[in-house]
Write an enzyme that holds these catalytic residues in place. Structure first.
Site, short mmCIF file in Angstrom:
data_model
loop_
_atom_site.label_atom_id
_atom_site.label_comp_id
_atom_site.label_asym_id
_atom_site.label_seq_id
_atom_site.Cartn_x
_atom_site.Cartn_y
_atom_site.Cartn_z
N CYS A 75 27.71 41.06 -15.41
CA CYS A 75 27.33 41.52 -14.07
C CYS A 75 26.05 40.81 -13.66
O CYS A 75 25.06 40.85 -14.38
CB CYS A 75 27.14 43.03 -14.07
SG CYS A 75 26.48 43.69 -12.53
N GLY A 76 26.08 40.14 -12.51
CA GLY A 76 24.94 39.36 -12.06
C GLY A 76 23.73 40.20 -11.70
O GLY A 76 22.60 39.93 -12.14
N HIS A 166 37.00 36.55 -9.47
CA HIS A 166 36.68 36.81 -8.07
C HIS A 166 37.72 36.17 -7.16
O HIS A 166 38.20 35.06 -7.41
CB HIS A 166 35.30 36.25 -7.72
CG HIS A 166 34.19 36.95 -8.41
ND1 HIS A 166 33.56 38.06 -7.89
CD2 HIS A 166 33.60 36.72 -9.61
CE1 HIS A 166 32.63 38.47 -8.73
NE2 HIS A 166 32.64 37.68 -9.79
N GLU A 215 34.21 45.82 -5.73
CA GLU A 215 34.08 45.44 -7.14
C GLU A 215 35.13 46.12 -8.01
O GLU A 215 35.40 47.32 -7.88
CB GLU A 215 32.68 45.82 -7.66
CG GLU A 215 31.57 44.94 -7.12
CD GLU A 215 30.33 45.00 -7.98
OE1 GLU A 215 30.45 44.73 -9.20
OE2 GLU A 215 29.25 45.33 -7.46
N CYS A 224 26.71 42.38 -5.19
CA CYS A 224 27.39 41.88 -6.39
C CYS A 224 26.89 40.47 -6.64
O CYS A 224 27.16 39.55 -5.85
CB CYS A 224 28.91 41.88 -6.19
SG CYS A 224 29.83 41.18 -7.58
N THR A 226 27.48 38.22 -9.23
CA THR A 226 28.50 37.23 -9.57
C THR A 226 29.36 36.93 -8.36
O THR A 226 29.82 35.80 -8.17
CB THR A 226 29.38 37.70 -10.74
OG1 THR A 226 29.94 38.98 -10.43
CG2 THR A 226 28.59 37.78 -12.03
N GLY A 227 29.59 37.94 -7.51
CA GLY A 227 30.37 37.73 -6.30
C GLY A 227 29.68 36.79 -5.33
O GLY A 227 30.32 35.95 -4.69
#
Length: 283
Positions: A75-76, A166, A215, A224, A226-227
């Site tokens: 999770c970023g 994603h 998510e 988010c 990573t998004g």
């Protein structure tokens, strides 16, 4: 059972951080994490993050349970929060220290920058359909601008993995997307065997994107990480964005760069401590 915890958020994407450095196994089960994440009967969070002992020459290991009890690869926003949490435990606040964190999505390297900001080397994006994974673009090297039917509507989607999967689609007005209705259908679409995180992106200008996200395992969240990274990669692949972008999320902005030099994606944004306490988990 008493559980010491610290609550952090990254642009409103909030997490319960637990010092689990004494054991390589998380001290909570996924079911217990679900109860603690409940916003009415627990502490309230999008997920629980455990700081565990190192693996494979890393400094620490990160494990995370989503609010539905599922476990994502990484999770970023969460790893920025973890970096600040570790710095607090070690007395390294306000330093420029870099951690090497082992995750289920690979080694991720967050660097402290000042009081709250953290710059994260997210590594290289994975673009082959089998790496994401998705059944779209079978036999092709990348899943770019692929047709996808969701809720009797046709979408053009680009798929990217940042260690987690994603699906990105570019829209004219992101605020008009009925996210709560279509998000679950994207997440559980048969084209995504491990489910999917879905980002809806409005291109304000090539270096400024506006994003909303559904998510996997958490639903609608305020941010988010990573998004945001995957969306810039998708923007470059589709000709919609520059390699360096500000991504505006409901909770605030992240600075994202997909470097042409090393092919790594870099994310910079805040991680903020909210409070700490002791949770008395019923036996």
């Amino acid at each position: 059972m008493k559980i010491n915890f610290t609550k952090y958020h990254g642009l409103g994407n909030d997490f319960i951080l637990i010092d689990n450095r004494h054991d390589s196994t998380p001290c909570l089960t996924p079911e217990q994490a679900m109860k603690i994440c409940d916003r009415h009967f627990g502490i309230g969070a999008d997920g629980v993050i455990f700081a565990l002992p190192p693996q494979e020459s890393s400094d620490y290991t990160m494990r995370i349970y989503n609010s539905d009890g599922s476990e994502p690869e990484m999770c970023g926003n969460g790893i920025r929060c973890l970096a600040q949490f570790l710095a607090s435990l070690e007395g390294k606040k306000n330093s420029n220290h870099t951690y090497n964190i082992h995750t289920l999505g690979g080694i991720i390297c967050p660097q402290l920058q000042g009081e709250e900001n953290v710059k994260v080397n997210m590594g290289q994006p994975y673009l082959h359909p089998t790496e994401i994974p998705t059944t779209l673009a079978s036999g092709q090297e990348k899943a770019i601008n692929q047709p996808l039917s969701v809720q009797e509507q046709n979408w053009q989607v680009t798929c990217v993995s940042m260690g987690n999967p994603h699906c990105i689609t570019f829209v004219d007005k992101v605020d008009e997307i009925p996210l709560e209705k279509i998000g679950p259908h994207f997440e559980n679409h048969s084209a995504f065997p491990k489910r999917i995180n879905t980002e809806f992106i409005e291109v304000v200008r090539p270096n400024y994107l506006k994003m909303r996200v559904w998510e996997r395992g958490a639903g609608i969240t305020l941010a988010c990480g990573t998004g945001a990274c995957a969306s810039v990669v998708a923007g470059v692949l589709t000709g919609n964005s520059d390699r360096a972008c500000t991504v505006e999320l409901p909770g605030g902005c992240l600075d994202i760069e997909w470097s042409a030099e090393d092919n790594h994606v870099y994310m910079t944004g805040p991680a903020t401590k909210v409070f700490e306490g002791v949770y008395l988990y019923p036996s």
